[in-house]
Write a protein that holds these residues in place. Structure first.
Motif, short mmCIF file in Angstrom:
data_model
loop_
_atom_site.label_atom_id
_atom_site.label_comp_id
_atom_site.label_asym_id
_atom_site.label_seq_id
_atom_site.Cartn_x
_atom_site.Cartn_y
_atom_site.Cartn_z
N HIS A 151 0.84 -1.22 0.00
CA HIS A 151 0.00 0.00 0.00
C HIS A 151 0.86 1.25 0.00
O HIS A 151 0.55 2.24 0.68
N GLY A 153 0.16 5.17 -1.57
CA GLY A 153 -0.92 4.46 -0.90
C GLY A 153 -1.08 4.89 0.54
O GLY A 153 -0.37 5.77 1.03
N ASP A 154 -2.00 4.23 1.25
CA ASP A 154 -2.23 4.61 2.65
C ASP A 154 -1.17 4.05 3.59
O ASP A 154 -1.10 4.45 4.75
N ALA A 162 -5.66 3.81 7.66
CA ALA A 162 -6.14 3.88 6.28
C ALA A 162 -7.08 5.06 6.07
O ALA A 162 -7.23 5.55 4.94
N ALA A 169 -6.46 8.48 4.14
CA ALA A 169 -6.67 8.70 2.71
C ALA A 169 -7.78 9.72 2.47
O ALA A 169 -7.85 10.33 1.40
N ARG A 196 -1.08 10.29 2.75
CA ARG A 196 -1.48 8.89 2.58
C ARG A 196 -2.69 8.75 1.66
O ARG A 196 -3.66 9.50 1.77
N GLY A 197 -2.59 7.79 0.75
CA GLY A 197 -3.73 7.45 -0.10
C GLY A 197 -4.09 8.55 -1.09
O GLY A 197 -5.27 8.88 -1.24
#
Length: 243
Positions: A170, A188-189, A200, A203, A210-211
């Motif tokens: 991720h 990614g996250d 997560a 995001a 992140r994300g």
């Protein structure tokens, strides 16, 4: 000028080329039909010299040779007949899904020899981070080295913010340079893929790296037309966020 066939005006999805041989093909058949080549096309396997499972990206040079990029920092210059030459390997962290994953030529590559890379690396704090950097090739037609690395965007986390396990995926993905010189890249996250991880949810936060898919200028600042751009802070994560 950057060749029309390579011009980017929008984000390109990452292509997983997880083999040591590159297959170049074209198909005019509908998706429901058996794959076939249109008249005048042929399928030509080109060995890259990379170990099986290492090929992640490639770009063509003005000489019609290509640079093939390996997950663990390997770079090989490959001629149309499959002859390859190894360039010095970049120092990256390639555990699990990490590594040297993003690569593209600058829009003015023919004149400057500039290329962009996106890779994960180890810091003294014991955590894995990622960065977008720009290099200059010593020869645009037959390069032997990447030189003069400049960090464009750093501090992309490639680990869980909560300390959860299974956080070696991720992370980063593709780099794509648009025809206006702006650079798209993704992160990614960095969160766990084997358990519920509240990290997560970052995001959804435009102030977190992140994300996200980012779009930046060559100096690392956000592009003014980005949806969350802050006039007073063009280098904030929010200003860089594209999606």
């Amino acid at each position: 000028m950057k060749r029309t066939s390579r011009a980017r005006a929008a984000w390109l999805a990452v292509v997983g080329l997880l083999a040591s041989t590159l297959m170049i093909s074209a198909s005019a058949a509908p998706a429901s039909a058996a794959p076939s080549l249109a008249a005048g096309f042929s399928r030509v396997p080109t060995p890259t010299g990379l170990a099986p499972g290492r090929l992640v990206n490639f770009e063509f040079l003005p000489s019609d040779e290509m640079l093939a990029i390996g997950k663990c920092g390997e770079i090989r210059r490959v001629s149309p007949d499959g002859t390859s030459v190894a360039l010095p390997t970049l120092d990256v962290n390639c555990v699990a899904d990490r590594g040297l994953l993003g690569f593209d030529l600058a829009d003015d590559f023919d004149a400057t020899g500039n290329v962009y890379t996106l890779y994960t690396y180890d810091r003294p704090d014991g955590k894995v981070w990622a960065r977008l950097t720009r290099w200059t090739l010593d020869d645009v037609n037959a390069p032997t080295a990447f030189t003069n690395e400049q960090v464009i965007v750093d501090d992309l986390p490639s680990f869980s913010p909560t300390g959860a396990s299974c956080d070696d995926s991720h992370t980063i993905g593709t780099v794509a340079v648009a025809s206006d010189g702006s650079v798209f890249f993704g992160n990614g996250d960095g969160s766990s893929y084997c358990s519920v991880d509240a990290g997560a949810l970052e995001a959804l936060d435009v102030t977190s790296p992140r994300g996200k898919v980012f779009r930046v200028n060559p100096d690392g600042s956000g592009v003014a037309s980005n949806p969350f751009f802050e006039t007073g802070d063009p280098y904030s994560w929010q200003s860089r966020v594209y999606a």
